[in-house]
Motif scaffolding. Sequence first.
Motif, PDB file in Angstrom:
ATOM      1  N   ALA A 115       6.728 -67.229 -51.655  1.00  0.00           N
ATOM      2  CA  ALA A 115       5.874 -66.776 -50.375  1.00  0.00           C
ATOM      3  C   ALA A 115       6.622 -67.252 -48.966  1.00  0.00           C
ATOM      4  CB  ALA A 115       4.439 -67.227 -50.561  1.00  0.00           C
ATOM      5  N   ARG A 116       6.890 -68.752 -49.149  1.00  0.00           N
ATOM      6  CA  ARG A 116       7.564 -69.247 -47.806  1.00  0.00           C
ATOM      7  C   ARG A 116       8.739 -68.576 -47.461  1.00  0.00           C
ATOM      8  NH1 ARG A 116       5.198 -74.014 -49.774  1.00  0.00           N
ATOM      9  NH2 ARG A 116       7.097 -74.668 -50.999  1.00  0.00           N
ATOM     10  N   GLU A 117       9.524 -68.123 -48.407  1.00  0.00           N
ATOM     11  CA  GLU A 117      10.706 -67.577 -48.464  1.00  0.00           C
ATOM     12  C   GLU A 117      10.623 -66.120 -47.594  1.00  0.00           C
ATOM     13  OE1 GLU A 117      13.153 -67.470 -51.928  1.00  0.00           O
ATOM     14  OE2 GLU A 117      13.249 -69.659 -52.180  1.00  0.00           O
ATOM     15  N   LEU A 118       9.531 -65.629 -47.687  1.00  0.00           N
ATOM     16  CA  LEU A 118       9.108 -64.307 -47.121  1.00  0.00           C
ATOM     17  C   LEU A 118       8.531 -64.480 -45.905  1.00  0.00           C
ATOM     18  CD1 LEU A 118       7.949 -62.437 -50.439  1.00  0.00           C
ATOM     19  CD2 LEU A 118      10.041 -62.330 -49.852  1.00  0.00           C
ATOM     20  N   GLN A 119       8.278 -65.574 -45.415  1.00  0.00           N
ATOM     21  CA  GLN A 119       7.625 -65.749 -44.219  1.00  0.00           C
ATOM     22  C   GLN A 119       8.530 -66.167 -42.938  1.00  0.00           C
ATOM     23  OE1 GLN A 119       4.404 -68.484 -44.861  1.00  0.00           O
ATOM     24  NE2 GLN A 119       3.285 -67.515 -46.289  1.00  0.00           N
ATOM     25  N   ALA A 120       8.138 -65.395 -42.003  1.00  0.00           N
ATOM     26  CA  ALA A 120       8.774 -65.873 -40.575  1.00  0.00           C
ATOM     27  C   ALA A 120       7.799 -66.929 -40.001  1.00  0.00           C
ATOM     28  CB  ALA A 120       8.791 -64.583 -39.626  1.00  0.00           C
ATOM     29  N   ASP A 121       8.067 -67.697 -39.283  1.00  0.00           N
ATOM     30  CA  ASP A 121       7.266 -68.865 -38.516  1.00  0.00           C
ATOM     31  C   ASP A 121       7.637 -68.812 -36.909  1.00  0.00           C
ATOM     32  OD1 ASP A 121       5.637 -71.027 -38.256  1.00  0.00           O
ATOM     33  OD2 ASP A 121       6.876 -72.354 -39.141  1.00  0.00           O
ATOM     34  N   ILE A 122       6.767 -68.197 -36.321  1.00  0.00           N
ATOM     35  CA  ILE A 122       6.704 -68.283 -34.815  1.00  0.00           C
ATOM     36  C   ILE A 122       6.431 -69.480 -34.144  1.00  0.00           C
ATOM     37  CG2 ILE A 122       6.535 -66.690 -32.795  1.00  0.00           C
ATOM     38  CD1 ILE A 122       8.151 -65.331 -34.877  1.00  0.00           C
ATOM     39  N   LYS A 123       7.337 -69.887 -33.459  1.00  0.00           N
ATOM     40  CA  LYS A 123       6.914 -71.215 -32.591  1.00  0.00           C
ATOM     41  C   LYS A 123       7.376 -70.692 -31.091  1.00  0.00           C
ATOM     42  CE  LYS A 123       6.268 -73.983 -36.035  1.00  0.00           C
ATOM     43  NZ  LYS A 123       5.019 -74.200 -36.689  1.00  0.00           N
ATOM     44  N   CYS A 124       7.026 -71.811 -30.237  1.00  0.00           N
ATOM     45  CA  CYS A 124       7.350 -71.607 -28.867  1.00  0.00           C
ATOM     46  C   CYS A 124       7.502 -72.821 -28.223  1.00  0.00           C
ATOM     47  CB  CYS A 124       6.204 -70.799 -27.980  1.00  0.00           C
ATOM     48  SG  CYS A 124       5.989 -69.165 -28.421  1.00  0.00           S
ATOM     49  N   ASN A 125       8.513 -72.749 -27.275  1.00  0.00           N
ATOM     50  CA  ASN A 125       8.636 -73.915 -26.371  1.00  0.00           C
ATOM     51  C   ASN A 125       9.086 -73.622 -25.164  1.00  0.00           C
ATOM     52  OD1 ASN A 125      11.255 -73.547 -26.945  1.00  0.00           O
ATOM     53  ND2 ASN A 125      11.746 -75.371 -28.149  1.00  0.00           N
ATOM     54  N   ALA A 126       8.981 -74.694 -23.889  1.00  0.00           N
ATOM     55  CA  ALA A 126       9.308 -73.998 -22.548  1.00  0.00           C
ATOM     56  C   ALA A 126      10.153 -75.360 -22.174  1.00  0.00           C
ATOM     57  CB  ALA A 126       8.028 -74.015 -21.887  1.00  0.00           C
ATOM     58  N   TYR A 127      11.180 -74.795 -21.281  1.00  0.00           N
ATOM     59  CA  TYR A 127      11.918 -75.936 -20.559  1.00  0.00           C
ATOM     60  C   TYR A 127      12.225 -75.350 -19.293  1.00  0.00           C
ATOM     61  CZ  TYR A 127      15.956 -72.581 -21.723  1.00  0.00           C
ATOM     62  OH  TYR A 127      16.781 -71.642 -21.573  1.00  0.00           O
ATOM     63  N   ARG A 128      12.540 -76.470 -18.178  1.00  0.00           N
ATOM     64  CA  ARG A 128      12.424 -76.088 -16.899  1.00  0.00           C
ATOM     65  C   ARG A 128      14.290 -75.739 -16.567  1.00  0.00           C
ATOM     66  NH1 ARG A 128       8.630 -78.480 -13.233  1.00  0.00           N
ATOM     67  NH2 ARG A 128       9.184 -77.229 -11.356  1.00  0.00           N
ATOM     68  N   SER A 129      14.221 -74.669 -15.702  1.00  0.00           N
ATOM     69  CA  SER A 129      15.506 -74.203 -15.231  1.00  0.00           C
ATOM     70  C   SER A 129      15.231 -73.986 -13.724  1.00  0.00           C
ATOM     71  CB  SER A 129      15.975 -73.186 -16.130  1.00  0.00           C
ATOM     72  OG  SER A 129      17.262 -72.538 -15.045  1.00  0.00           O
ATOM     73  N   LYS A 130      15.661 -74.992 -12.912  1.00  0.00           N
ATOM     74  CA  LYS A 130      15.442 -75.158 -11.275  1.00  0.00           C
ATOM     75  C   LYS A 130      13.812 -74.850 -11.108  1.00  0.00           C
ATOM     76  CE  LYS A 130      19.801 -73.203 -10.603  1.00  0.00           C
ATOM     77  NZ  LYS A 130      20.802 -71.994  -9.958  1.00  0.00           N
ATOM     78  N   SER A 131      13.531 -73.734 -10.410  1.00  0.00           N
ATOM     79  CA  SER A 131      11.911 -73.671 -10.246  1.00  0.00           C
ATOM     80  C   SER A 131      11.395 -72.678 -11.043  1.00  0.00           C
ATOM     81  CB  SER A 131      11.676 -73.135  -8.737  1.00  0.00           C
ATOM     82  OG  SER A 131      12.177 -71.875  -8.530  1.00  0.00           O
ATOM     83  N   ASN A 132      12.066 -72.315 -12.337  1.00  0.00           N
ATOM     84  CA  ASN A 132      11.594 -71.361 -13.218  1.00  0.00           C
ATOM     85  C   ASN A 132      11.129 -72.419 -14.625  1.00  0.00           C
ATOM     86  OD1 ASN A 132      12.041 -69.144 -11.766  1.00  0.00           O
ATOM     87  ND2 ASN A 132      14.040 -69.021 -12.265  1.00  0.00           N
ATOM     88  N   SER A 133      10.384 -71.727 -15.306  1.00  0.00           N
ATOM     89  CA  SER A 133      10.393 -72.320 -16.751  1.00  0.00           C
ATOM     90  C   SER A 133      10.578 -71.210 -17.826  1.00  0.00           C
ATOM     91  CB  SER A 133       8.717 -72.665 -16.900  1.00  0.00           C
ATOM     92  OG  SER A 133       8.488 -73.150 -18.140  1.00  0.00           O
ATOM     93  N   ILE A 134      11.294 -71.406 -18.839  1.00  0.00           N
ATOM     94  CA  ILE A 134      11.772 -70.665 -19.675  1.00  0.00           C
ATOM     95  C   ILE A 134      11.311 -70.803 -20.857  1.00  0.00           C
ATOM     96  CG2 ILE A 134      13.783 -69.775 -20.951  1.00  0.00           C
ATOM     97  CD1 ILE A 134      15.543 -70.387 -18.526  1.00  0.00           C
ATOM     98  N   VAL A 135      10.160 -69.881 -21.519  1.00  0.00           N
ATOM     99  CA  VAL A 135       9.481 -69.996 -22.503  1.00  0.00           C
ATOM    100  C   VAL A 135      10.664 -69.396 -23.838  1.00  0.00           C
ATOM    101  CG1 VAL A 135       7.384 -69.268 -23.957  1.00  0.00           C
ATOM    102  CG2 VAL A 135       7.388 -69.714 -21.504  1.00  0.00           C
ATOM    103  N   LYS A 136      10.765 -70.172 -24.762  1.00  0.00           N
ATOM    104  CA  LYS A 136      11.548 -69.530 -25.916  1.00  0.00           C
ATOM    105  C   LYS A 136      10.593 -69.172 -27.079  1.00  0.00           C
ATOM    106  CE  LYS A 136      15.523 -71.382 -27.041  1.00  0.00           C
ATOM    107  NZ  LYS A 136      16.547 -72.304 -27.365  1.00  0.00           N
ATOM    108  N   ILE A 137      10.629 -67.981 -27.394  1.00  0.00           N
ATOM    109  CA  ILE A 137       9.884 -67.671 -28.573  1.00  0.00           C
ATOM    110  C   ILE A 137      10.928 -67.675 -29.929  1.00  0.00           C
ATOM    111  CG2 ILE A 137       8.367 -66.055 -29.880  1.00  0.00           C
ATOM    112  CD1 ILE A 137       7.887 -65.115 -26.776  1.00  0.00           C
ATOM    113  N   VAL A 138      10.524 -68.664 -30.814  1.00  0.00           N
ATOM    114  CA  VAL A 138      11.403 -69.001 -31.510  1.00  0.00           C
ATOM    115  C   VAL A 138      11.075 -68.631 -33.084  1.00  0.00           C
ATOM    116  CG1 VAL A 138      13.022 -70.760 -32.850  1.00  0.00           C
ATOM    117  CG2 VAL A 138      12.226 -70.862 -30.346  1.00  0.00           C
TER     118      VAL A 138
END
Length: 156
Positions: free
Chosen positions: A54-77
């Motif tokens: 079952a784990r092999e069939l599952q996607a696992d969506i996570k998020c993190n954010a990092y700073r780039s100048k005055s922006n924040s970039i949210v990565k959906i992984v």
Amino acid sequence: MDWIEFVKDWGGLILSALGITGGVFAYLRHDRKLKLQEKRLNDLQIRQLQKAEARELQADIKCNAYRSKSNSIVKIVNAGPANASNVRVEILDQDKLDGLIFFHQNWGPYDLINATNCVEERIALCEGHDEFIKLRIVWDDDFCKDRETILNIQLS
């Protein structure tokens, strides 16, 4: 005296027969316990294999954010081994967020996020911006449709 003679003649044979009978019962009881343990172990192994499949069939969506100048970039992984399709992202309580300018008001839907791949969204940060945003992410994968997670992302 007949009793003593009987014990002398047959006592050893009777005790031997009782010993053999007791040994057979002990063996059968022990064998039944072993078979029960073996069945439990087999059931446990089957459940573990099913979970791994079952784990092999599952996607696992996570998020993190990092700073780039005055922006924040949210990565959906997608940190899972399977591809995530039809990924929908909802920014919860967006109207209550202060000091954030979203480059796109609606994130997604993304047709496909491959295993161990990501998409990025940019947020402009203003003075006194909120430190966290809350996302509700819904996706489909080979395991099932409409899997969901709610993530609280710290904007660095």
